[in-house]
Structure formats: C-alpha cells, structure tokens
Design an enzyme around this catalytic site. Structure first.
Site, PDB file in Angstrom:
ATOM      1  N   SER A 158      34.987  51.633  33.160  1.00 65.01           N
ATOM      2  CA  SER A 158      33.618  51.339  33.616  1.00 65.01           C
ATOM      3  C   SER A 158      33.078  50.185  32.794  1.00 65.01           C
ATOM      4  CB  SER A 158      32.678  52.539  33.417  1.00 65.01           C
ATOM      5  OG  SER A 158      31.328  52.132  33.633  1.00 65.01           O
ATOM      6  N   GLY A 209      40.142  47.712  27.852  1.00 62.67           N
ATOM      7  CA  GLY A 209      38.787  47.465  27.347  1.00 62.67           C
ATOM      8  C   GLY A 209      38.700  47.762  25.861  1.00 62.67           C
ATOM      9  N   GLY A 250      37.953  43.910  31.070  1.00 64.33           N
ATOM     10  CA  GLY A 250      38.907  44.035  29.961  1.00 64.33           C
ATOM     11  C   GLY A 250      39.886  42.873  29.947  1.00 64.33           C
ATOM     12  N   ASN A 276      38.608  60.283  42.207  1.00 63.43           N
ATOM     13  CA  ASN A 276      40.073  60.129  42.258  1.00 63.43           C
ATOM     14  C   ASN A 276      40.737  60.753  41.033  1.00 63.43           C
ATOM     15  OD1 ASN A 276      40.135  58.763  44.673  1.00 63.43           O
ATOM     16  ND2 ASN A 276      40.065  56.736  43.742  1.00 63.43           N
ATOM     17  N   TYR A 313      24.206  51.950  36.291  1.00 64.36           N
ATOM     18  CA  TYR A 313      25.090  52.505  35.254  1.00 64.36           C
ATOM     19  C   TYR A 313      24.687  53.953  34.954  1.00 64.36           C
ATOM     20  CZ  TYR A 313      27.388  52.736  30.613  1.00 64.36           C
ATOM     21  OH  TYR A 313      28.167  53.076  29.529  1.00 64.36           O
ATOM     22  N   ASP A 354      44.185  49.820  34.152  1.00 59.43           N
ATOM     23  CA  ASP A 354      43.004  48.940  34.125  1.00 59.43           C
ATOM     24  C   ASP A 354      43.120  47.932  35.258  1.00 59.43           C
ATOM     25  OD1 ASP A 354      41.014  48.384  31.412  1.00 59.43           O
ATOM     26  OD2 ASP A 354      40.934  46.961  33.065  1.00 59.43           O
ATOM     27  N   ASN A 355      41.975  47.424  35.725  1.00 58.09           N
ATOM     28  CA  ASN A 355      42.020  46.335  36.706  1.00 58.09           C
ATOM     29  C   ASN A 355      41.486  45.028  36.116  1.00 58.09           C
ATOM     30  OD1 ASN A 355      39.296  46.782  36.555  1.00 58.09           O
ATOM     31  ND2 ASN A 355      38.946  46.905  38.760  1.00 58.09           N
ATOM     32  N   ASP A 388      43.076  49.513  40.285  1.00 60.88           N
ATOM     33  CA  ASP A 388      41.644  49.799  40.396  1.00 60.88           C
ATOM     34  C   ASP A 388      41.494  51.293  40.690  1.00 60.88           C
ATOM     35  OD1 ASP A 388      39.062  50.233  41.318  1.00 60.88           O
ATOM     36  OD2 ASP A 388      38.969  48.348  42.445  1.00 60.88           O
ATOM     37  N   VAL A 389      40.873  52.022  39.784  1.00 54.78           N
ATOM     38  CA  VAL A 389      40.843  53.487  39.933  1.00 54.78           C
ATOM     39  C   VAL A 389      39.928  53.964  41.072  1.00 54.78           C
ATOM     40  CG1 VAL A 389      41.465  53.915  37.514  1.00 54.78           C
ATOM     41  CG2 VAL A 389      39.037  53.878  38.167  1.00 54.78           C
TER      42      VAL A 389
HETATM   43  P1  NAD Z   1      34.800  47.671  28.285  1.00 53.63           P
HETATM   44  O1  NAD Z   1      34.103  46.868  29.339  1.00 53.63           O
HETATM   45  O2  NAD Z   1      35.330  46.947  27.097  1.00 53.63           O
HETATM   46  O3  NAD Z   1      36.008  48.491  28.915  1.00 53.63           O
HETATM   47  C1  NAD Z   1      35.982  49.038  30.207  1.00 53.63           C
HETATM   48  C2  NAD Z   1      37.356  48.841  30.843  1.00 53.63           C
HETATM   49  O4  NAD Z   1      37.354  49.480  32.131  1.00 53.63           O
HETATM   50  C3  NAD Z   1      37.688  47.361  31.065  1.00 53.63           C
HETATM   51  O5  NAD Z   1      38.976  47.064  30.552  1.00 53.63           O
HETATM   52  C4  NAD Z   1      37.649  47.212  32.588  1.00 53.63           C
HETATM   53  O6  NAD Z   1      38.491  46.199  33.059  1.00 53.63           O
HETATM   54  C5  NAD Z   1      38.049  48.614  33.046  1.00 53.63           C
HETATM   55  N1  NAD Z   1      37.615  48.942  34.414  1.00 53.63           N
HETATM   56  C6  NAD Z   1      36.364  48.856  34.925  1.00 53.63           C
HETATM   57  N2  NAD Z   1      36.361  49.229  36.218  1.00 53.63           N
HETATM   58  C7  NAD Z   1      37.648  49.592  36.521  1.00 53.63           C
HETATM   59  C8  NAD Z   1      38.283  50.065  37.704  1.00 53.63           C
HETATM   60  N3  NAD Z   1      37.603  50.237  38.852  1.00 53.63           N
HETATM   61  N4  NAD Z   1      39.595  50.359  37.653  1.00 53.63           N
HETATM   62  C9  NAD Z   1      40.314  50.178  36.500  1.00 53.63           C
HETATM   63  N5  NAD Z   1      39.761  49.712  35.370  1.00 53.63           N
HETATM   64  C10 NAD Z   1      38.440  49.415  35.374  1.00 53.63           C
HETATM   65  O7  NAD Z   1      33.765  48.809  27.833  1.00 53.63           O
HETATM   66  P2  NAD Z   1      33.848  49.853  26.622  1.00 53.63           P
HETATM   67  O8  NAD Z   1      32.760  49.569  25.698  1.00 53.63           O
HETATM   68  O9  NAD Z   1      35.234  49.939  26.134  1.00 53.63           O
HETATM   69  O10 NAD Z   1      33.482  51.208  27.391  1.00 53.63           O
HETATM   70  C11 NAD Z   1      34.499  52.096  27.823  1.00 53.63           C
HETATM   71  C12 NAD Z   1      33.879  53.375  28.356  1.00 53.63           C
HETATM   72  O11 NAD Z   1      33.054  53.984  27.360  1.00 53.63           O
HETATM   73  C13 NAD Z   1      32.982  53.156  29.576  1.00 53.63           C
HETATM   74  O12 NAD Z   1      33.162  54.225  30.468  1.00 53.63           O
HETATM   75  C14 NAD Z   1      31.594  53.186  28.995  1.00 53.63           C
HETATM   76  O13 NAD Z   1      30.637  53.626  29.932  1.00 53.63           O
HETATM   77  C15 NAD Z   1      31.745  54.185  27.855  1.00 53.63           C
HETATM   78  N6  NAD Z   1      30.733  53.956  26.819  1.00 53.63           N
HETATM   79  C16 NAD Z   1      30.890  52.966  25.897  1.00 53.63           C
HETATM   80  C17 NAD Z   1      29.916  52.768  24.941  1.00 53.63           C
HETATM   81  C18 NAD Z   1      30.047  51.723  23.866  1.00 53.63           C
HETATM   82  O14 NAD Z   1      29.166  51.635  23.002  1.00 53.63           O
HETATM   83  N7  NAD Z   1      31.095  50.941  23.827  1.00 53.63           N
HETATM   84  C19 NAD Z   1      28.759  53.573  24.931  1.00 53.63           C
HETATM   85  C20 NAD Z   1      28.631  54.548  25.912  1.00 53.63           C
HETATM   86  C21 NAD Z   1      29.627  54.747  26.839  1.00 53.63           C
END
Ligand code: NAD
Ligand code: UDP
Length: 321
Positions: A77, A12, A38, A101, A147, A33-34, A58-59
C-alpha cells in the site's frame, strides 16, 4: 522444514526490512510487489539468497500461488500522503481488493495473515495518546480518506474472515516509522527535512508546526511486528514509539543534527492533517513484552547518514563521476 512466508509490498520501505528479518529468522520468504511506490534496489541484496524469491505482481489481481504457505504479511500500500494523493484509486484498491485476495489465499492455504494497518485509522484523534479501543475521527471524503478508509475497511474485512471463517489473523496499527530505504522524495517529514537540511535548503514545516508525531525506528517496528505475528491475538495492536514531539521542534532537531545553516519556512497545513499522534503501547508491552529500544537521537543519526550517502551517490551520478 523452514516456514514459508509471503510478504506483499516487499520492495517498499517496511516490506524490505521485514524480508531481511524473516530471512534472518530462518524463514523462506516470497516477496511480492508491483513497484508502484517501491524499488527493486530495496531487495537487490537478497537476489542471491536461496531463502528469497521475488514475484512482480499487483495484489489487486488474482494471486496464483502453488504449494504450501504458512504466513502472509500484507504490507502492499502507498503510505506517504503525497503518494496516496497521487494514486488515490490504487490506494483504495490495494486496501480493499488486495486485502480480499490475500485473505482468500490465506484461507485456501490455512496460513496466518498479518495486515499492516495504521495510526491513520484514528484520523485526527480527539484523545491522546491513542489506545486500540478508540474508534477514531476520520473524514471519509477528505483527501486522506482514500488511505484511512481503505485501512479501516482492511481491518473490518480481516476481522470478518476471522469471526466468520475462523482465519488466524493479526492486525498491527503502525505509527510513523522511519529508517533507511525510505525514499528521499516520498514527502514524509523525515526524508523531506533531512533532504532539505543536506541540500542546505530551508525546512518546510506545514501549519505552525504545533502538530505532534511520535517517530519509531524501523528495527523496533520490525521486532514488534515479528512478535505480533507469532503471538495469538486477533485484535489490533499499536506498535510505535510513544515519545511525542511537535513538528516544529522536530525540524529544529534535524537542523541541529545536520549542522546545516537551513532555517524553517512555514507552509499551509494540509487538509485534515492530524494535530496530535502518540501511541498508547501498554497492550504491546503486556502482550508481546515489546517496547522500542532505539532513541530518536540514535535512530535519526543512522537515518541521516543513510540519506547523506544516497544524496552523494545521486550527485555523483548526475555529475557523471
Ligand atoms: P512504501 O510505499 O515504501 O511500500 C509499499 C510497497 O507496496 C511498495 O513497494 C509498493 O510498490 C507496494 N505496492 C503498493 N500497491 C501494490 C499492489 N497493488 N500490488 C503489489 N505491491 C504494491 O510504504 P511503507 O512505508 O513501507 O509502508 C508499508 C505498509 O506499512 C503500508 O501498508 C502502510 O500503510 C503501512 N504503514 C506504514 C507506516 C510508516 O510509517 N512507514 C505507518 C503506518 C502504516
Ligand atoms: N510535514 C511538514 N513538512 C513536510 C512534510 C511533512 O511539516 O515537508 C508535517 C505533516 O504536515 C505532518 C507531519 O509533518 O503534520 C508528519 O508528516 P508525514 O507525511 O511524515 O506523516 P503523517 O502525516 O502521515 O503522519
């Protein structure tokens, strides 16, 4: 011996930047990652690194992990509102079952775990700026509840592992962060506005645009997370940029930056969209000696140029060039 770190959500936006950072700092990184939101493209450049290994998993399913492990960063997430509205159950599961997990794995390995929480735990906040002591104002059954409540549960579960089992933990409350490797179509304000400006379309501001956000450049966010992991503090810490702006003025900034002829069009405000958001970062300053270094102007310029390249590549591909 180099330390070994497991980073979930590695493909991600934030996860991939964290992989880069920890590799640069000399760690051996296992990315997991799953690909639900991403893409492999975000970590492709690490394929040949002998400090990097990738596992598609998938975690929310049991995580088998052989050998020693020093640290875990749980970043898996969906994070964009349109993503988590599309996959609400997966969002709830990754914050709850996935976190469980990873906490179990951390306990088994004696590893320290840092979990990615969010400013969304404050919901539509009734105080501004938000301090870590604020309990928040969340509608558990509203559209964003999937969320927000997953993240609140994640914090509660992580703290319980700390108080009950003595697990070494850290909790980062991330405020809106942006930079390269966000998806152009992920629906968040920055990619949406930049994409619209680049295509010469009107910018879609939701509501009257008086709601505020405070945008943090990714390099600053990653630096804050790195420092927090290495600190010794189990309670939540806000990491974000306190420079607050209304969404309407932000859209105007993007139009000016792009030199586009786009205008602003107003669309309905999504339900429970927070009206104000700005981190109080006093704790991060004192505890970590951290504060953001990149101005919005500089960060946006870099991000704009990145999206421009992505869009041009997409157009070339479409035109078969
Ligand atoms: P993103 O969607 O780009 O990345 C999330 C990644 O998690 C993706 O690659 C997705 O495939 C992977 N993923 C989701 N569910 C999964 C699962 N069950 N098993 C394995 N992989 C899984 O989002 P991001 O912006 O990079 O956010 C990353 C983290 O940071 C998240 O936890 C998000 O809540 C937190 N966050 C981000 C922001 C922001 O502004 N970007 C703000 C607050 C919190
Ligand atoms: N927003 C907007 N137009 C868009 C996308 C988002 O006006 O095309 C608004 C959205 O309603 C919110 C703010 O911009 O008030 C930030 O939205 P984003 O999805 O980036 O993050 P979050 O709401 O999770 O902070």
């Amino acid at each position: 011996m180099p330390k070994k770190i497991l980073i979930t959500g590695a493909a991600g936006f934030l996860g991939s930047h964290l992989c880069d950072k920890f590799i640069k700092e000399g760690f051996n990184v296992v990315g997991m990652d799953n690909f639900i939101t991403g893409t492999f493209k975000n970590i492709e450049h690490l394929s040949n690194s002998d400090q990097f290994e990738f596992r598609e998993h998938d975690v929310t399913e049991y995580i088998a992990f052989d050998g020693p492990l020093d640290y875990i960063l749980h970043f898996a997430s969906p994070a964009s509102p349109i993503d988590y509205l599309k996959i609400p159950i997966e969002t709830l599961k990754v914050g709850s079952l996935g976190t469980h997990n990873l906490l179990g794995l951390a306990r088994k390995k004696g590893a320290k775990i840092l979990i990615a929480s969010t400013s969304e735990v404050y919901g539509d906040p009734l105080i501004n700026p938000q301090t870590e002591a604020y309990f928040g104002n969340v509608n558990p059954i509203g559209p964003r509840g999937v969320y927000d409540e997953a993240k609140r549960f994640q914090e509660a579960m992580t703290m319980a592992y700390h108080t009950h089992y003595g697990l070494d933990i850290a909790i980062v409350r991330i405020f809106n962060t942006y930079g390269k490797r966000m998806r152009l179509n992920d629906g968040r304000a920055i990619p949406a506005f930049i994409g619209q400006a680049l295509r010469g379309e009107d910018l879609t501001v939701f509501g009257d645009g008086s709601q505020t956000r405070s945008f943090c450049y990714v390099d600053d966010q990653v630096d804050g997370i790195y420092r927090l992991l290495l600190a010794n503090y189990p309670n939540p810490v806000n990491i974000g940029n306190p420079e607050e702006i209304t969404i309407k003025n932000f859209a105007k900034e993007i139009i000016t930056l792009s030199g586009s002829i786009s205008k602003i069009v107003y669309m309905p405000l999504p339900e429970n969209d927070p009206l104000q958001r700005r981190p109080d970062i006093d704790l991060a300053k004192k505890l970590l000696g951290w504060q953001p270094k990149t101005s919005r102007k500089d960060g946006l310029k870099i991000t704009f140029n990145y999206f421009k390249t992505v869009l041009e590549a997409q157009l070339q591909y479409k035109n078969g060039l």
